[in-house]
Design a protein around this motif. Structure first.
Motif, PDB file in Angstrom:
ATOM      1  N   VAL A 135       3.115   1.711  33.255  1.00  0.00           N
ATOM      2  CA  VAL A 135       4.471   1.412  32.803  1.00  0.00           C
ATOM      3  C   VAL A 135       5.403   1.448  34.015  1.00  0.00           C
ATOM      4  O   VAL A 135       5.243   2.283  34.909  1.00  0.00           O
ATOM      5  N   GLN A 136       6.379   0.561  34.032  1.00  0.00           N
ATOM      6  CA  GLN A 136       7.328   0.515  35.136  1.00  0.00           C
ATOM      7  C   GLN A 136       8.743   0.712  34.616  1.00  0.00           C
ATOM      8  O   GLN A 136       9.017   0.558  33.423  1.00  0.00           O
ATOM      9  N   LEU A 137       9.634   1.073  35.540  1.00  0.00           N
ATOM     10  CA  LEU A 137      11.039   1.253  35.207  1.00  0.00           C
ATOM     11  C   LEU A 137      11.837   0.050  35.677  1.00  0.00           C
ATOM     12  O   LEU A 137      11.583  -0.485  36.766  1.00  0.00           O
ATOM     13  N   ALA A 138      12.803  -0.363  34.869  1.00  0.00           N
ATOM     14  CA  ALA A 138      13.616  -1.522  35.232  1.00  0.00           C
ATOM     15  C   ALA A 138      14.504  -1.222  36.429  1.00  0.00           C
ATOM     16  O   ALA A 138      14.702  -2.082  37.298  1.00  0.00           O
ATOM     17  N   ASP A 139      15.048   0.008  36.500  1.00  0.00           N
ATOM     18  CA  ASP A 139      15.961   0.357  37.593  1.00  0.00           C
ATOM     19  C   ASP A 139      16.130   1.869  37.624  1.00  0.00           C
ATOM     20  O   ASP A 139      15.575   2.607  36.805  1.00  0.00           O
ATOM     21  N   SER A 140      16.903   2.355  38.605  1.00  0.00           N
ATOM     22  CA  SER A 140      17.110   3.791  38.775  1.00  0.00           C
ATOM     23  C   SER A 140      17.895   4.398  37.614  1.00  0.00           C
ATOM     24  O   SER A 140      17.703   5.566  37.267  1.00  0.00           O
ATOM     25  N   GLN A 141      18.778   3.607  36.996  1.00  0.00           N
ATOM     26  CA  GLN A 141      19.527   4.109  35.849  1.00  0.00           C
ATOM     27  C   GLN A 141      18.570   4.481  34.718  1.00  0.00           C
ATOM     28  O   GLN A 141      18.707   5.537  34.086  1.00  0.00           O
ATOM     29  N   THR A 142      17.585   3.626  34.481  1.00  0.00           N
ATOM     30  CA  THR A 142      16.578   3.933  33.461  1.00  0.00           C
ATOM     31  C   THR A 142      15.782   5.170  33.849  1.00  0.00           C
ATOM     32  O   THR A 142      15.464   6.004  33.003  1.00  0.00           O
ATOM     33  N   GLY A 143      15.476   5.295  35.134  1.00  0.00           N
ATOM     34  CA  GLY A 143      14.692   6.429  35.602  1.00  0.00           C
ATOM     35  C   GLY A 143      15.379   7.757  35.418  1.00  0.00           C
ATOM     36  O   GLY A 143      14.722   8.807  35.364  1.00  0.00           O
ATOM     37  N   ASN A 144      16.698   7.765  35.309  1.00  0.00           N
ATOM     38  CA  ASN A 144      17.450   9.015  35.155  1.00  0.00           C
ATOM     39  C   ASN A 144      17.430   9.543  33.712  1.00  0.00           C
ATOM     40  O   ASN A 144      17.799  10.695  33.473  1.00  0.00           O
ATOM     41  N   ILE A 145      17.044   8.710  32.754  1.00  0.00           N
ATOM     42  CA  ILE A 145      16.981   9.151  31.355  1.00  0.00           C
ATOM     43  C   ILE A 145      15.904  10.227  31.221  1.00  0.00           C
ATOM     44  O   ILE A 145      14.817  10.104  31.778  1.00  0.00           O
ATOM     45  N   ARG A 146      16.191  11.261  30.477  1.00  0.00           N
ATOM     46  CA  ARG A 146      15.277  12.389  30.369  1.00  0.00           C
ATOM     47  C   ARG A 146      14.476  12.336  29.064  1.00  0.00           C
ATOM     48  O   ARG A 146      14.954  11.829  28.043  1.00  0.00           O
ATOM     49  N   VAL A 147      13.248  12.866  29.145  1.00  0.00           N
ATOM     50  CA  VAL A 147      12.346  12.842  28.001  1.00  0.00           C
ATOM     51  C   VAL A 147      11.646  14.194  27.893  1.00  0.00           C
ATOM     52  O   VAL A 147      11.411  14.870  28.897  1.00  0.00           O
ATOM     53  N   GLY A 148      11.319  14.597  26.681  1.00  0.00           N
ATOM     54  CA  GLY A 148      10.612  15.851  26.451  1.00  0.00           C
ATOM     55  C   GLY A 148       9.659  15.715  25.284  1.00  0.00           C
ATOM     56  O   GLY A 148       9.640  14.694  24.585  1.00  0.00           O
ATOM     57  N   GLY A 149       8.834  16.740  25.088  1.00  0.00           N
ATOM     58  CA  GLY A 149       7.913  16.734  23.957  1.00  0.00           C
ATOM     59  C   GLY A 149       6.492  17.073  24.367  1.00  0.00           C
ATOM     60  O   GLY A 149       6.169  17.137  25.559  1.00  0.00           O
ATOM     61  N   ILE A 150       5.649  17.291  23.366  1.00  0.00           N
ATOM     62  CA  ILE A 150       4.234  17.588  23.568  1.00  0.00           C
ATOM     63  C   ILE A 150       3.427  16.478  22.913  1.00  0.00           C
ATOM     64  O   ILE A 150       3.628  16.161  21.737  1.00  0.00           O
ATOM     65  N   TYR A 151       2.501  15.891  23.675  1.00  0.00           N
ATOM     66  CA  TYR A 151       1.783  14.709  23.201  1.00  0.00           C
ATOM     67  C   TYR A 151       0.277  14.909  23.374  1.00  0.00           C
ATOM     68  O   TYR A 151      -0.177  15.600  24.290  1.00  0.00           O
TER      69      TYR A 151
END
Length: 333
Positions: free
Chosen positions: A277-293
């Protein structure tokens, strides 16, 4: 394996063909037509595939030999390195069983044993020839070679947890990307994705070297410490782990994302995917994610991201998924 009965000459011809293909495929000028011809030969008989895999493993061992082992005393101009290595690989093939008696063992050039382990879509536990125990994460692969002066593991891809059998006179070395981890007996984890490596120490101590081309044995880790490095790093980044560290959650089949940015999380996610998976830009990269998978269901994590994050998915020209941040609404005037 093929059930047909072959003469010694016929079997030798297959072994020789496997060695020649192995040599040719490693040449920079190998053409697409030649690669297609190889694939046709490889798929024509299970014995072809078996002999080629055996030759590849011999080749990997030969490629680790010092330059002095590749030289010949003949006065003629030296042949290209690939032919030297092919000749050496052929010699190794002839004495693959009695390697321990071969002079290369005494010189520390050749191993007395060589093993390859791979985990597919399930975790795998193996015991190496020296008694060390290894747990392999999904999609991981490594090789083990026992040399006179050291035990050597090459982590080809993925992640592994090691419980190393103690032997102070026979160090245990794990090569990952451009660096290595050196121990005598301990418990530690090595995670690798592309050229990124993370070493987490549980017991004992290890020496972490981010670039084996640099002098010195590396930086020492104590229990509860972690080292990270990638290609180009002169030294690893050392940090302290905490009681809630989730680096080893994979041993229970879990991937824990603890409020990470997508930039930090994607290498952990991509380790389990066929297409990164790739990121469109640095703004997208700054979004935070959490959870157990569940590590066996990471593909479903990708499709669920737009449901829990302000993102949407597209695909690039290569067909790989791309995460894009949703446009921000303009403030009310």
């Amino acid at each position: 394996m093929s059930q047909q009965i072959l003469s010694e000459a016929e079997y030798d011809a297959i072994t020789q063909a496997a060695a020649q293909w192995c040599m040719r495929l490693h040449e920079a000028d190998c053409s697409d037509a030649e690669r297609l011809a190889f694939q046709q030969w490889h798929d024509a008989d299970p014995l072809h595939a078996f002999e080629y895999q055996a030759m590849r493993e011999i080749w990997e061992v030969a490629d680790q030999l010092p330059p002095s082992a590749m030289s010949t005393p003949a006065p003629q101009p030296a042949p290209r390195r690939s032919w030297q290595r092919y000749g050496l690989a052929a010699a190794i093939a002839l004495c693959a069983l009695p390697l321990a008696a071969y002079s290369g063992w005494e010189l520390g050039w050749l191993p007395s044993s060589y093993e390859r382990f791979e985990a597919g879509d399930s975790l795998r536990s193996v015991t190496l020839a020296d008694g060390s125990q290894v747990e392999l994460n999904l999609g991981s692969a490594l090789t083990y070679s026992n040399y006179k002066d050291q035990r050597r593991v090459t982590l080809n891809k993925g992640e592994a947890f090691f419980k190393v059998s103690h032997d102070s006179a026979h160090p245990f070395v794990v090569k990952a990307a451009r660096g290595q981890v050196k121990v005598t007996g301990t418990q530690f984890n090595v995670w690798m994705y592309e050229d990124q490596v993370r070493v987490t120490l549980l017991q004992g101590s290890v020496l972490v070297n981010s670039n084996t081309a640099q002098p010195g044995e590396g930086f020492r880790l104590e229990p509860g410490m972690q080292a990270r490095y990638q290609e180009g790093d002169y030294a690893p980044q050392i940090s302290q782990t905490y009681s809630n560290d989730s680096s080893l959650a994979w041993r229970s089949g879990k991937l824990v994302l603890d409020n990470l940015s997508l930039t930090e999380a994607l290498p952990l996610i991509n380790r389990y995917l066929d297409s990164p998976v790739q990121l469109a830009d640095s703004q997208t990269g700054n979004i935070r994610v959490g959870g157990i998978y569940n590590t066996r269901e990471i593909k479903s994590l990708l499709t669920s991201l737009p449901k829990v994050l302000p993102v949407y998915l597209t695909r690039n020209r290569q067909g790989n998924p791309v995460i894009n941040a949703l446009p921000q609404s303009p403030p009310n005037s």
